[in-house]
Design an enzyme around this catalytic site. Sequence first.
Site, PDB file in Angstrom:
ATOM      1  N   ASP A   1      -0.554   6.063  -3.875  1.00 32.57           N
ATOM      2  CA  ASP A   1      -1.107   6.617  -2.632  1.00 32.57           C
ATOM      3  C   ASP A   1      -0.628   8.048  -2.393  1.00 32.57           C
ATOM      4  O   ASP A   1       0.037   8.346  -1.397  1.00 32.57           O
ATOM      5  CB  ASP A   1      -0.738   5.722  -1.448  1.00 32.57           C
TER       6      ASP A   1
ATOM      7  N   LYS B   1      -4.166   1.206  -8.517  1.00 32.05           N
ATOM      8  CA  LYS B   1      -4.924   1.024  -7.279  1.00 32.05           C
ATOM      9  C   LYS B   1      -4.987   2.368  -6.562  1.00 32.05           C
ATOM     10  O   LYS B   1      -3.970   3.013  -6.358  1.00 32.05           O
ATOM     11  CB  LYS B   1      -4.281  -0.031  -6.378  1.00 32.05           C
TER      12      LYS B   1
ATOM     13  N   HIS C   1      -6.740   5.059  -3.487  1.00 32.98           N
ATOM     14  CA  HIS C   1      -7.444   5.346  -2.246  1.00 32.98           C
ATOM     15  C   HIS C   1      -8.054   6.730  -2.446  1.00 32.98           C
ATOM     16  O   HIS C   1      -7.463   7.756  -2.073  1.00 32.98           O
ATOM     17  CB  HIS C   1      -6.495   5.332  -1.043  1.00 32.98           C
TER      18      HIS C   1
ATOM     19  N   ASP D   1      -9.349   0.877  -3.919  1.00 33.36           N
ATOM     20  CA  ASP D   1      -9.057   0.064  -2.733  1.00 33.36           C
ATOM     21  C   ASP D   1      -9.809   0.614  -1.513  1.00 33.36           C
ATOM     22  O   ASP D   1      -9.204   0.975  -0.501  1.00 33.36           O
ATOM     23  CB  ASP D   1      -7.546   0.055  -2.481  1.00 33.36           C
TER      24      ASP D   1
ATOM     25  N   LYS E   1     -11.792  -1.004   0.464  1.00 28.59           N
ATOM     26  CA  LYS E   1     -11.896  -1.992   1.549  1.00 28.59           C
ATOM     27  C   LYS E   1     -13.212  -1.814   2.320  1.00 28.59           C
ATOM     28  O   LYS E   1     -13.224  -1.614   3.536  1.00 28.59           O
ATOM     29  CB  LYS E   1     -10.712  -1.919   2.504  1.00 28.59           C
TER      30      LYS E   1
ATOM     31  N   ASP F   1     -18.721  -2.821   5.929  1.00 31.90           N
ATOM     32  CA  ASP F   1     -19.891  -2.503   6.744  1.00 31.90           C
ATOM     33  C   ASP F   1     -21.045  -3.418   6.341  1.00 31.90           C
ATOM     34  O   ASP F   1     -20.891  -4.303   5.501  1.00 31.90           O
ATOM     35  CB  ASP F   1     -20.268  -1.025   6.545  1.00 31.90           C
TER      36      ASP F   1
ATOM     37  N   THR G   1     -25.163  -0.043   4.000  1.00 33.42           N
ATOM     38  CA  THR G   1     -24.182   1.034   4.108  1.00 33.42           C
ATOM     39  C   THR G   1     -23.151   0.933   2.991  1.00 33.42           C
ATOM     40  O   THR G   1     -22.765   1.938   2.384  1.00 33.42           O
ATOM     41  CB  THR G   1     -23.491   0.989   5.476  1.00 33.42           C
TER      42      THR G   1
ATOM     43  N   SER H   1      -1.101  -7.582   4.635  1.00 38.08           N
ATOM     44  CA  SER H   1       0.361  -7.706   4.676  1.00 38.08           C
ATOM     45  C   SER H   1       0.985  -7.034   5.888  1.00 38.08           C
ATOM     46  O   SER H   1       2.202  -7.047   6.028  1.00 38.08           O
ATOM     47  CB  SER H   1       0.960  -7.108   3.394  1.00 38.08           C
TER      48      SER H   1
ATOM     49  N   GLN I   1       3.901  -2.374   7.902  1.00 39.27           N
ATOM     50  CA  GLN I   1       3.876  -2.982   6.576  1.00 39.27           C
ATOM     51  C   GLN I   1       5.079  -3.894   6.406  1.00 39.27           C
ATOM     52  O   GLN I   1       6.185  -3.577   6.832  1.00 39.27           O
ATOM     53  CB  GLN I   1       3.893  -1.900   5.493  1.00 39.27           C
TER      54      GLN I   1
ATOM     55  N   GLY J   1       3.569  -0.045  -4.266  1.00 37.86           N
ATOM     56  CA  GLY J   1       3.257   1.343  -3.950  1.00 37.86           C
ATOM     57  C   GLY J   1       4.477   2.216  -3.898  1.00 37.86           C
ATOM     58  O   GLY J   1       4.924   2.771  -4.900  1.00 37.86           O
ATOM     59  N   ARG J   2       5.062   2.321  -2.697  1.00 37.89           N
ATOM     60  CA  ARG J   2       6.183   3.237  -2.490  1.00 37.89           C
ATOM     61  C   ARG J   2       7.384   2.947  -3.374  1.00 37.89           C
ATOM     62  O   ARG J   2       8.154   3.841  -3.709  1.00 37.89           O
ATOM     63  CB  ARG J   2       6.589   3.232  -1.015  1.00 37.89           C
TER      64      ARG J   2
END
Length: 453
Positions: free
Chosen positions: A242, A264, A266, A295, A297, A300, A304, A350, A405, A425-426
Site C-alpha cells: 500500500d 495485493k 490498491h 483490491d 473492493k 456498486d 457501474t 478485519s 485495523q 501489509g505494514r
Amino acid sequence: MINKEEFLLKAYKLGIIKFGDFTLKSGIHSPFYVDLRPLASSPELLRELSNHLLYLLKDSQYELICGVPYAALPMATAMSLESDVPLIVKRKESKGYGTKKMLEGIFEENQVCVLVEDVITSGKSLVETIEEVEKEALKVKDIVVVLDRQQGGIELLKNRGYNVFHLFSIGEVIDILYKHSLLSAEEAKKIKEFLEGKPMVSIQKVTRSSYEEKLKVQTHPVAQKLLQIAMQKESNLIASLDVTSSAELLDLAEKTGDQIVAVKLHTDIISDFSSEYVSELKNIAKEKNFLLFEDRKFGDIGNTQQLQFEKGIYKISEWADMITSHVIAGAESVKVFGETTGVVTIAEMSSKGTLTDGAYKAKAIEISEKAGNVIGCVAQSKLPETLLLFTPGVNMTSSGDSKGQQFNTPEKVFKEYHTDFIIVGRGIYASSDPQAEAEKYRKAGWESYKNNV
C-alpha cells in the site's frame, strides 16, 4: 458463604439436574439433563453461586465480566454486582437494526475480560463467544464454568491456551447426590458408564484440507494457479503493498517477489499510475512467479462495476489476475467480471466495528459458492472448504492501529480460521528490510499451514 456441597444440595431442589433418558441437541441420548436457569429465580442461591465463581477467580486479573448467552447472563450479572467489575453483554445474534452490535457495554481496547458459562460440553458456544469478544480487541485469558459435563470442552479450550475453572464436574455432582441418597447406586453407575464412554463429543483435532487436496476440487484456472504457486514456493503469503508511488511499489515487488504468491494492490492510490508501470509490474510478476491481486473492493450495481473494471485509466480487466468485490448489490453484480479473472468476495473485514456481521457473512458465502468466477472470500473466520480463505490483518508484532485495523498472527489464523492465504501489509512494506520480513512471514505462514493440515 456456604460450602459448595451445601450449595449443590440447595440448588438440586430447584430441579437443575434431571435423570432419565434425554435426547440432546446433538441427537445423542443422555441419562441426565442439566438446566441451571432456575437458579436465576432464587436471589439467595444466585448470590451464593456468584461468590463461589468469584472465589475460583481469586488469583485472576480481569477488568470485565461477560456471560455466555443466555443461561450464564444472570450469573455474570450477579458476579458484577458482587465484585464491582463492569459487565458487558454478548448477544447471541446481531440485531437487524440500530447499531447491530454483538457486544454491548462500555469497554476499551486491550481490557481483559473473563467469560462466564453455566454448563460446558463441547466448548463450542465458548469458542464462538471468545471470537466475538476478541474481535472487539478485548483479551480473554480466563473462563469460569459452573458445571463441566466431562465431555471434552475444557480440554479443547485449554489446548487453545485458555485457563478454565469449574465449580463442579458432573462426576462430583453424582458422588454428592449418591452420598445424600438422592441418587440410587444403579443410576449412579449408569451415568458413570456413560461418562467413561464419552459418546457425545469428539475432541479429535479438526483439520483443514491441504493445498494438494484443494487443487483437486478447484475448477477456476486462477485458483488452480494460485495453489500451484503456493506449493512450488512453499508460501501462502500475499504482500499488500500500500504505497503511493509506482517506483516504490515496483521496488518492493522486486524485493519480495521470491517469497510471495501474489501482490495485493490498491491501484487508485498510485499517484503516478501509467501503462508503463503496469507493464513493468507484469514483467516482475512473470519473472518472480506471483499473481496480481487488485483490491478494488467493487461495491456498486453491476453496470457501474463493469465500467470500473474494464474502462477508465486503470483498465483493471487487462492486467489483474484477481480482484475483490463486495456482494452488497447481489449475486448478479459479481457476474460482470467475466470468467477469466478470479473474484474474491468480501465476507468479513478485519477493522473494528465492521458491519459485516454473521447474517451478512452467511449471505456472502451463499452467493460466492454459487458464482462460477468466485474463487474465495476475504474473512476472519472459517469458510466452506470449496472456497479459498484470504485473511488480511496479519501481523506478528502488533495487535492493531489507531484507525480500527486489528491484527492476528499467522499461527492463529491457520489454527482457528483454517485460512489458506495470509495478507500482510505494514509488517512488510513499512519495515526497514522488506525482503527479510517477507521471508520471515513466508516461513511463519508455511509452518503454520503445515502444522494444521
